[in-house]
Design a protein around this motif. Sequence first.
Motif, mmCIF file in Angstrom:
data_model
loop_
_atom_site.group_PDB
_atom_site.id
_atom_site.type_symbol
_atom_site.label_atom_id
_atom_site.label_comp_id
_atom_site.label_asym_id
_atom_site.label_seq_id
_atom_site.Cartn_x
_atom_site.Cartn_y
_atom_site.Cartn_z
ATOM 1 N N LEU A 243 -37.949 24.226 54.785
ATOM 2 C CA LEU A 243 -38.519 24.328 55.626
ATOM 3 C C LEU A 243 -37.357 25.214 56.788
ATOM 4 O O LEU A 243 -38.068 25.904 57.742
ATOM 5 N N PHE A 244 -36.289 24.728 56.719
ATOM 6 C CA PHE A 244 -35.598 25.625 57.479
ATOM 7 C C PHE A 244 -35.153 27.049 56.842
ATOM 8 O O PHE A 244 -34.771 27.396 58.177
ATOM 9 N N SER A 245 -35.632 27.246 55.515
ATOM 10 C CA SER A 245 -35.420 28.648 56.018
ATOM 11 C C SER A 245 -36.758 29.953 55.499
ATOM 12 O O SER A 245 -36.583 30.465 55.697
ATOM 13 N N MET A 246 -37.717 29.120 56.331
ATOM 14 C CA MET A 246 -38.659 29.862 56.494
ATOM 15 C C MET A 246 -38.672 30.291 57.994
ATOM 16 O O MET A 246 -37.806 29.901 58.776
ATOM 17 N N THR A 306 -30.354 24.600 48.425
ATOM 18 C CA THR A 306 -29.200 24.711 49.054
ATOM 19 C C THR A 306 -28.942 26.090 49.154
ATOM 20 O O THR A 306 -28.105 26.794 50.052
ATOM 21 N N MET A 307 -28.767 27.141 47.891
ATOM 22 C CA MET A 307 -28.149 28.054 47.430
ATOM 23 C C MET A 307 -29.134 29.289 48.243
ATOM 24 O O MET A 307 -28.333 30.444 49.104
ATOM 25 N N ILE A 308 -30.529 29.281 48.169
ATOM 26 C CA ILE A 308 -31.015 30.554 48.928
ATOM 27 C C ILE A 308 -31.512 30.240 50.127
ATOM 28 O O ILE A 308 -31.290 31.405 50.869
ATOM 29 N N SER A 309 -31.079 28.905 50.907
ATOM 30 C CA SER A 309 -31.226 28.552 51.814
ATOM 31 C C SER A 309 -29.625 28.937 52.185
ATOM 32 O O SER A 309 -30.041 29.678 54.086
ATOM 33 N N THR A 310 -29.071 28.918 52.034
ATOM 34 C CA THR A 310 -27.596 29.682 52.250
ATOM 35 C C THR A 310 -27.245 28.462 53.021
ATOM 36 O O THR A 310 -25.926 28.965 54.093
ATOM 37 N N ALA A 311 -27.715 27.453 52.926
ATOM 38 C CA ALA A 311 -26.763 26.178 53.339
ATOM 39 C C ALA A 311 -25.331 25.634 53.001
ATOM 40 O O ALA A 311 -24.113 25.765 53.195
ATOM 41 N N GLY A 312 -25.244 25.835 51.105
ATOM 42 C CA GLY A 312 -24.496 25.192 50.820
ATOM 43 C C GLY A 312 -23.976 24.729 50.493
ATOM 44 O O GLY A 312 -22.085 23.992 50.004
ATOM 45 N N PHE A 313 -25.173 23.022 50.461
ATOM 46 C CA PHE A 313 -24.169 21.959 50.040
ATOM 47 C C PHE A 313 -24.136 21.334 48.297
ATOM 48 O O PHE A 313 -24.782 22.600 47.639
ATOM 49 N N ALA A 314 -23.630 20.400 47.731
ATOM 50 C CA ALA A 314 -23.747 20.398 46.199
ATOM 51 C C ALA A 314 -23.952 19.073 46.149
ATOM 52 O O ALA A 314 -23.202 18.425 46.424
ATOM 53 N N ALA A 337 -32.357 33.318 53.190
ATOM 54 C CA ALA A 337 -33.888 33.201 52.963
ATOM 55 C C ALA A 337 -34.450 33.495 53.880
ATOM 56 O O ALA A 337 -34.361 34.667 54.340
ATOM 57 N N CYS A 338 -35.878 33.241 54.576
ATOM 58 C CA CYS A 338 -36.409 34.645 55.436
ATOM 59 C C CYS A 338 -35.082 35.317 56.590
ATOM 60 O O CYS A 338 -35.019 33.853 56.820
ATOM 61 N N ALA A 339 -36.559 35.860 57.289
ATOM 62 C CA ALA A 339 -36.266 36.710 58.124
ATOM 63 C C ALA A 339 -36.121 35.619 59.579
ATOM 64 O O ALA A 339 -37.229 34.924 59.385
ATOM 65 N N GLY A 340 -35.847 35.334 60.893
ATOM 66 C CA GLY A 340 -36.131 34.876 61.384
ATOM 67 C C GLY A 340 -35.914 33.200 61.501
ATOM 68 O O GLY A 340 -36.383 32.640 62.093
ATOM 69 N N SER A 341 -34.762 33.071 59.797
ATOM 70 C CA SER A 341 -34.665 31.059 60.289
ATOM 71 C C SER A 341 -33.269 31.377 60.570
ATOM 72 O O SER A 341 -33.176 32.174 61.094
ATOM 73 N N THR A 342 -32.940 30.287 59.657
ATOM 74 C CA THR A 342 -31.222 29.354 60.038
ATOM 75 C C THR A 342 -30.820 30.446 59.601
ATOM 76 O O THR A 342 -29.321 30.347 59.546
ATOM 77 N N GLY A 343 -31.593 30.728 58.385
ATOM 78 C CA GLY A 343 -30.879 30.887 56.949
ATOM 79 C C GLY A 343 -30.136 32.205 57.268
ATOM 80 O O GLY A 343 -30.518 33.050 58.041
ATOM 81 N N GLY A 344 -29.225 32.636 56.182
ATOM 82 C CA GLY A 344 -28.208 33.965 55.895
ATOM 83 C C GLY A 344 -28.553 34.995 54.829
ATOM 84 O O GLY A 344 -30.413 35.240 54.872
ATOM 85 N N GLY A 345 -27.681 35.412 54.843
ATOM 86 C CA GLY A 345 -28.102 36.494 53.248
ATOM 87 C C GLY A 345 -28.621 37.726 53.355
ATOM 88 O O GLY A 345 -29.357 38.079 54.919
ATOM 89 N N ILE A 346 -29.595 38.373 52.267
ATOM 90 C CA ILE A 346 -29.661 39.978 52.847
ATOM 91 C C ILE A 346 -31.444 39.418 53.575
ATOM 92 O O ILE A 346 -31.960 40.369 54.369
ATOM 93 N N LYS A 347 -31.777 38.230 53.303
ATOM 94 C CA LYS A 347 -33.296 37.865 53.890
ATOM 95 C C LYS A 347 -34.320 38.684 53.325
ATOM 96 O O LYS A 347 -34.743 39.571 52.335
#
Lengths: 478, 456
Positions: A243-246, A306-314, A337-347
């Motif tokens: 939800l948070f990577s949307m 956790t990886m795609i949302s770029t949270a990085g829990f384990a 994650a998706c653009a406009g979310s709280t996640g990082g990465g290339i989007k």
Amino acid sequence: MNYRIVLKLIGKLLLVLAAAMALPLCVALLYRETPVPFFLAIGISLLFGFVLSGIKAPGGFFAREGFVAVAAIWFVMGVFGALPFYFSGWFSSYVDCFFETVSGFTTTGASILTAIEPLPRGILFWRSFTHWLGGMGVLILALALLPKLGLRTFHLMRAESPGPTKSKLVPKLSESSKILYLIYTALTAALVLALRIAGLPLYDAAVTAFGTAGTGGFSVMNASIGAYHNPAAEIIITIFLFLFSMNFTLYFLLLSGKIRQVLKSSELRLFSFLWFAAAAVLILDIRPLYETLGETVRAAFFQVATMISTAGFATADFDLWPSTAKMVLFLLMVCGACAGSTGGGIKAGRIVIFLKSIRREVQQILHPRSVSVVKLDGHALDEGTVRTALVFLVTYIAIAFLGAVFVAQDGFSFATNITAVFSALGNIGPGLDMVGPAGNFAAFSAPSKLLLSVCMIMGRIEIFPILVLFSPRTWKVN
Amino acid sequence: MKIVIVGGGKVGYTLAAGLSAEDHDITIVDNNEDALRRAGDTLDVMCIKGNGASVATLTDAGAADADVLMAVTSQDEVNMLCCLLAKRLGAGFTIARIRDVAYSRELDVLKQGVGLDMVINPELATAVEVSRLVRFPSADNIETFCRGRVELVGFRTQKGDFLNGQPLSALTRHLQGLPVLVCAVERGEAFSIPNGSFVVEQGDMVYVIGELYGIAAFFRTLGRLTPKAKNVLMVGGGRIAHYLAEILDKLGMKVKIIEKDADRCLSLSAELPKALVLCGDGTDQELLDVENLRGVDVFLAITGHDEENLITALYARQCGVGKVIAKANRQNYAGVARAVGIDSIISPKLITANEILRVVRGMESTKGSVMSTLYRIAGGRAEATEFVAGPSTRNLGVPLKKLRLKPGILLAVIVHGNTLTIPEGNSVLTEGDSVIVIAAGGAIRDLNDIYAEGRA
């Protein structure tokens, strides 16, 4: 460059930061820990905040000032946000504190702490709370709280919110910011409640929720989420990470009843596809490591989320997983994650643009005279947006590799170097090998830590505001 | 209020800038990416790219629950279609910019059939504005309040004016009984709201406010009530010239129009039998001299080129024409023109935008005091605003001498029923009064904003 107005803005932001530190201060008092580090940090922030925000700043505020302000503010947040850590005495150097804070605000979640559990609860609360603040963006919070900045503030929002295209939800920027923070807060509150019901203590539920909401990844446990041995909590976190990577704009569309538009979002479709496809590959790959299928599925989905949302829990040490699984997880890290979310990465939104550009290029080869535009969700993207996205990709990769060469000076393994830099740039947290879920970033030298901190900020505000700082033209007064 | 503006050109942008500063929710619709980017970068508005005359775009922009929709693209037909569709979708009030002379004659039918609530014709509005200046040649700009009952007039003091060199308080002898007030003075770059000890100097731009006959009497005392203009020479035979010639004709003035385009000249002379239409280049000084430029009372430069207008206006000024008016759509030219002595600069885009702003402000009756009119004077350094005191207005019935106003604020006129007063210490405000406030720097959006905290 209008230096005064940038300084004034930094001043205002420090006031917001000081106010934010009041929350961990209360936590510290609640658990009868020493509040001194927070008092000192708040005092210093307030002092600088009042002095700087008192500056009289005539003159204009344009794109240049906007970008510089955003870049500067993220560094300043790192510098001042590190103060509670520094005064607490639990960190060995100020560089470590800075790294940890930047890692928090940029929602990276990379830690230099070898043992987390002994730290005071107030300090750990602040550490996780930086995730929550940085996730949606402190500037956006400032814009919501201080609508009368009297500036052309759209430059700020544009520089801080991630993604290839930016738009407001409603005509007024301050209203847009408020709506975003309301959705964010509501989702976080729901998550705290769900975790509490799943059996986590309130404190753990709160800090875990901060890490999840900001897609940060700091946990108060050495073994991260795995330490709770709580399958229900793991499932809840998996769902909320999705939800948070949307894109948060989609929530606004949902709230205004435009469900069709949400379902048609090509970014969300691609993101969901990647999510489930990666999980399927992982399940096949790690099946032999687990006793039951249920455990396998849970572990695979949790790690994908956790990886795609770029949270990085384990919940598991995926560094010990087979190499296909590791490679897939690494790809997810880069994608993000998706653009406009709280996640990082290339989007995922940019990936959509890349895929469509590739298709167009092929078409261009087959039909040299064909004319076609790249469309996203039915709207034609202008060439500028496509170009910026492509240049972003090239810059992103180039910085990652240059960073890896720099970090390699410390003499660690190839996988460590590459994944550490990609992890910092993508705001993920753990990487592989030494920086894997069981390891941490403590062993890096101070220059490497600083470089990784810069990478984290670059990743969070999408590189260009930082590159703007390197252009001599930026600094000319006229 | 929720306001949708279709068309992000100069008029649309000016409207958006004015309205977003007054805290409305603005959405701009335009086809042109560049126009949108400019608006989105500099204003706190939402921008939507698309054809404003399509239902999908209008729905996207939220026309259905918009309080006001303004269609101000350059095409009349698009504007009408916009308003028609928006009205069907549920927009509250629709305003269309319509400039074609043919349409403007059929407005009543259009208003009913298309569902337009208001039509604004920039050229006509400009012509009306110019005609006011022509009628009152001593003034450099005139703004009207209270449906034309009150005028705010700016003029430059000349050598020998009785105003010069004396504090305003000493002038009561001259101004005895005249219901006018010197409300603002501009000297070079400096701007001030004068008090009794202020000394006016030669060359100052002085703004006086008062009832119509009071203003006329003031100028008579000043010895500047120039005899009514008789001969008007216009360079440029566009739509403004057309409307203006019609108006001036009714006032009994002789109008000469110089226009380059021969076909246009033919149609003008067909439409305006009384005017003298000349085919020629208005920038040609010889032609101007032949047509007895020195003998005209008013010279108007209203071609489509700002630069040409300014240059010909300069020439006319040099030839000693009493009243010179030039059209300049670019705002930044106004300052340059003032510096070289052309004080009457008119901008159709600005006039259009102001007209619409005035209507929107009048609609905003949710606030305690209704702001019905707003003018920016002295190059935007001050605002003259008309409010209607409502039930929530503070300090009603309290004599002004007991109140403390914020610095830079002047209560210029109170209109109570049919009587107009220039306020003094014993004046009081009552509900329903119209009040005209002059504010240096602006930013007065509610009548309650004028009070400093606490009472004196």
